[in-house]
Design a protein around this motif. Structure first.
Motif, PDB file in Angstrom:
ATOM      1  N   ALA A  98      55.882 -15.766 -66.200  1.00  0.00           N
ATOM      2  CA  ALA A  98      55.094 -16.991 -66.380  1.00  0.00           C
ATOM      3  C   ALA A  98      55.392 -17.987 -65.265  1.00  0.00           C
ATOM      4  O   ALA A  98      54.474 -18.644 -64.751  1.00  0.00           O
ATOM      5  CB  ALA A  98      55.389 -17.608 -67.738  1.00  0.00           C
ATOM      6  N   ALA A  99      56.657 -18.099 -64.872  1.00  0.00           N
ATOM      7  CA  ALA A  99      57.015 -19.017 -63.794  1.00  0.00           C
ATOM      8  C   ALA A  99      56.392 -18.582 -62.467  1.00  0.00           C
ATOM      9  O   ALA A  99      55.858 -19.420 -61.720  1.00  0.00           O
ATOM     10  CB  ALA A  99      58.534 -19.103 -63.671  1.00  0.00           C
ATOM     11  N   THR A 159      52.692 -19.276 -62.530  1.00  0.00           N
ATOM     12  CA  THR A 159      52.455 -20.712 -62.388  1.00  0.00           C
ATOM     13  C   THR A 159      52.604 -21.153 -60.934  1.00  0.00           C
ATOM     14  O   THR A 159      51.776 -21.911 -60.419  1.00  0.00           O
ATOM     15  CB  THR A 159      53.423 -21.506 -63.288  1.00  0.00           C
ATOM     16  N   ALA A 175      49.636 -19.737 -58.920  1.00  0.00           N
ATOM     17  CA  ALA A 175      48.390 -20.444 -59.246  1.00  0.00           C
ATOM     18  C   ALA A 175      48.384 -21.845 -58.628  1.00  0.00           C
ATOM     19  O   ALA A 175      47.347 -22.301 -58.109  1.00  0.00           O
ATOM     20  CB  ALA A 175      48.208 -20.529 -60.755  1.00  0.00           C
ATOM     21  N   THR A 176      49.527 -22.517 -58.656  1.00  0.00           N
ATOM     22  CA  THR A 176      49.626 -23.849 -58.052  1.00  0.00           C
ATOM     23  C   THR A 176      49.443 -23.769 -56.545  1.00  0.00           C
ATOM     24  O   THR A 176      48.730 -24.594 -55.945  1.00  0.00           O
ATOM     25  CB  THR A 176      50.991 -24.490 -58.399  1.00  0.00           C
TER      26      THR A 176
END
Length: 95
Positions: free
Chosen positions: A73-74, A77, A80-81
């Motif tokens: 998940a990290a 994230t 995606a950022t």
């Protein structure tokens, strides 16, 4: 007479990591969190059934899958950022 581990035998009941598993399912990568939760829910039953080695192995797998869920998940994230920032910069530069 059954041989059950106790404080004198030096064998401690392994953690089931159920809280970590549920948290990883909620804030982590859901599919891996589900696997972790399944493993975590099996630890106590294996321990009570006298299958101590399997309980320890299952506990480690629950923790491993939970950590994999949180790390995945990290990474998603961060990627995606980064992608959003790149697209923002490219869109701003083309105006």
């Amino acid at each position: 007479m059954s041989e059950t581990p106790d404080a004198t035998s030096g064998i401690e009941k392994p953690s089931n990591f159920l809280f970590l598993a549920i948290a990883s399912m909620i804030v982590g990568f859901f599919p891996l969190g589900v696997v972790s939760t399944i493993y975590a829910s099996r630890v106590d039953g294996l321990w009570l059934g006298g299958r101590w080695t399997e309980a320890l192995t299952t506990s480690r797998r629950a923790r491993g899958w939970a950590m994999a869920s949180l790390i995945t998940a990290a990474v998603i994230t961060v990627l995606a950022t980064a992608l959003a920032l790149i697209l923002f910069v490219v869109a701003s530069a083309s105006r």
